[in-house]
Design an enzyme around this catalytic site. Structure first.
Site, mmCIF file in Angstrom:
data_model
loop_
_atom_site.group_PDB
_atom_site.id
_atom_site.type_symbol
_atom_site.label_atom_id
_atom_site.label_comp_id
_atom_site.label_asym_id
_atom_site.label_seq_id
_atom_site.Cartn_x
_atom_site.Cartn_y
_atom_site.Cartn_z
ATOM 1 N N LYS A 19 0.834 -1.211 0.000
ATOM 2 C CA LYS A 19 0.000 0.000 0.000
ATOM 3 C C LYS A 19 0.862 1.252 0.000
ATOM 4 O O LYS A 19 0.562 2.236 -0.695
ATOM 5 C CB LYS A 19 -0.918 -0.007 1.223
ATOM 6 C CG LYS A 19 -1.748 1.278 1.365
ATOM 7 C CD LYS A 19 -2.691 1.218 2.555
ATOM 8 C CE LYS A 19 -3.492 2.515 2.662
ATOM 9 N NZ LYS A 19 -4.498 2.468 3.750
ATOM 10 N N HIS A 68 -8.159 -33.557 -32.319
ATOM 11 C CA HIS A 68 -9.143 -32.521 -31.993
ATOM 12 C C HIS A 68 -10.058 -32.974 -30.854
ATOM 13 O O HIS A 68 -11.273 -32.832 -30.927
ATOM 14 C CB HIS A 68 -9.949 -32.133 -33.233
ATOM 15 C CG HIS A 68 -9.086 -31.662 -34.363
ATOM 16 N ND1 HIS A 68 -8.204 -30.606 -34.249
ATOM 17 C CD2 HIS A 68 -8.956 -32.106 -35.635
ATOM 18 C CE1 HIS A 68 -7.577 -30.420 -35.398
ATOM 19 N NE2 HIS A 68 -8.016 -31.328 -36.252
#
Length: 511
Positions: A138, A273
């Site tokens: 912070k 696939h």
């Protein structure tokens, strides 16, 4: 704005790789505050260090649960050096500034993964550490925060280059990294604590790392990234980097082979696939591969192959005749590897045992959908014969085999098989009849006689047409979930054609 580091708080769980950074702080005369084992480690490096208890005038209490949670520590981190009022208060209360915070977090995630008892897990919920990281991040305008041992080398190099000082850009970068660490940590704690409570379904919290950039996504114009630890699942023994499409196919292959993992027989699956174009079981892996390849040698080109046994030299020689992208196995024989490594880009993955997630998630519209993994597969004990003829023992084995493959094939799907060998499948069709016709045509094109074969369907038959087509083709047994209002029509057709039909009561759509 460059800002020198004159003081540091160092309190870490993992102390490896810390020595060079401590040596640099010592070299630049940085005042170091520390706790417990970290303090002892720093002293062993010959660097002056002040115990946090000396700074705060308060001992660590409750078995070390409270050590750094004190205004002199957090005030030293959080007071703003550009605010006259903050500076005056810091002087009034004798709070020295802390310019660098080096803190990591207790290994909560690792402790959960180890299967530890709840009390041990709870003790690994970090309170002081995560508060220190948040405070330092912070106040990044004035403080540099280091939140992981993975950052030690880069921070040491940075401070060496800048004379033990940092720029605002540097501090912002490491502040963001600290918030990434704390958010990931809190996500893991929530997921653990919310298990079995009503909170578990109120929000979706995901945090996966590390991030691995991929060459591209499904297509070259799409960026792609994998989030997760692939090294926990695979040792890559050879080949190029896995692509997005490789990973999608590998995922499908691994999930399919889980159905055969406990079987004594060797199993081989070839996927293209995400759909299996060849699956077989046999007494040897060499035989299983040849039978899987025979299912559809055209589609096998450029596919992903997975096996459930060690790849031996004889199987490797056969595999080497085919161009494929990826081979996954639990082990590779020493004399098999050189054969398989003869192709530069071929990817060889040694699969390690790992616990898989219990949930699947997918982005959809402006949100995310989640579901349980489909871990159910029905066997002979769940089959309910509904026709006049019951399937033979061999047909039951073939139906069980076909159903395992059907579950992992795109809907609508029909799978045709014999015991231990896929003959053909119809995948991703808009009608079940089309799926069946596709499967029949493929099987015949590769020389399979469907007389006496079995059929599996991922969902019920809305009409008896599929059963009629299958029976006329020579298929003798069918497994399907049932549940159609016209089930009796399909059953009657099977009886008329002398076929056996079993119902499972479980649908296996895969969209």
């Amino acid at each position: 704005m460059s800002q020198p580091i004159r003081s540091a708080l160092v309190s870490v769980y993992y102390k490896d790789r810390l020595e060079p950074l401590v040596a640099l702080l010592k070299e630049h005369g940085v005042a170091i505050y520390s706790t417990g084992g970290t303090q002892q480690f720093i002293e062993e490096q010959g660097a002056p260090v002040t115990a946090v208890e000396t700074l705060t005038g308060f001992p660590a209490v409750f078995g070390g649960r409270v050590k750094t949670l004190h205004p002199k520590v957090f005030g030293g981190i959080l007071h703003r050096r550009h605010e006259a009022g903050d500076l005056q208060e810091a002087e009034q209360h004798q709070i020295p500034p802390i310019d660098l915070v080096i803190v990591d977090l207790y290994p909560f995630e690792e402790t959960v993964a180890s299967g530890a008892a709840e009390q041990e897990v709870i003790e690994k919920i970090d309170i002081g550490g995560i508060s220190l990281l948040r405070a330092a991040a912070k106040n990044f305008r004035d403080v540099l925060v280091v939140s992981s041992r993975d950052q030690y080398a880069a921070v040491t190099e940075l401070l060496q280059a800048k004379g033990c000082a940092t720029d605002l850009e540097d501090r912002r970068h490491y502040a963001a990294a600290a918030f990434e660490a704390t958010s990931h940590y809190d996500t893991q704690i929530f997921r653990y604590m919310a298990q079995g409570t009503e909170l578990s379904g109120t929000s979706l919290k995901l945090s996966e790392k590390p991030a691995t950039p991929l060459r591209y996504g499904e297509n070259p114009h799409q960026a792609g990234t994998f989030y997760g630890d692939l090294t926990a699942l695979f040792d890559q023994l050879h080949g190029k980097q896995l692509s997005y499409n490789n990973l999608v196919d590998v995922d499908a292959a691994v999930l399919l082979m889980q159905e055969f993992a406990a079987d004594e027989q060797a199993a081989c699956a070839i996927l293209k696939h995400t759909n299996a174009c060849g699956v077989a079981q046999a007494d040897t892996l060499h035989e299983a591969y040849l039978q899987a390849l025979a299912c559809d040698p055209v589609s096998a080109f450029g596919g992903v192959i997975i096996v459930n046994k060690e790849v031996d030299a004889a199987t490797a020689e056969e595999l080497n005749k085919l161009f494929f992208e990826v081979l996954i196995a639990p082990e590779f024989a020493a004399d098999a590897l050189p054969v398989l490594q003869s192709k530069k880009n071929r990817i060889l993955l040694r699969q390690k045992p790992v616990q898989f997630p219990t949930k699947q998630v997918k982005t959809l519209l402006n949100g995310i959908i989640e579901q349980d993994f489909d871990r159910v597969v029905e066997g002979a004990n769940e089959f309910r014969t509904v026709t006049e003829s019951a399937p033979t023992a061999e047909e039951v084995a073939a139906l069980e085999f076909a159903l395992k493959i059907c579950k992992h094939t795109k809907s609508n799907t029909i799978v045709l098989a014999r015991a231990g060998q896929l003959l053909a499948s119809g995948v991703g069709q808009t009608s079940r009849v089309d799926a069946l016709r596709q499967a029949i045509e493929k099987a015949r094109s590769f020389g399979f006689d469907l007389q006496g074969a079995v059929m599996a369907s991922d969902a019920f038959f809305p009409f008896p047409d599929c059963v009629e087509i299958a029976g006329e083709t020579g298929i003798r047994a069918v497994v399907q979930p049932g549940g159609s209002i016209k089930d009796q029509d399909s059953i009657a057709t099977a009886n008329r054609l002398g076929m056996a039909m079993v119902l499972t009561g479980v649908r296996h759509f895969k969209h």
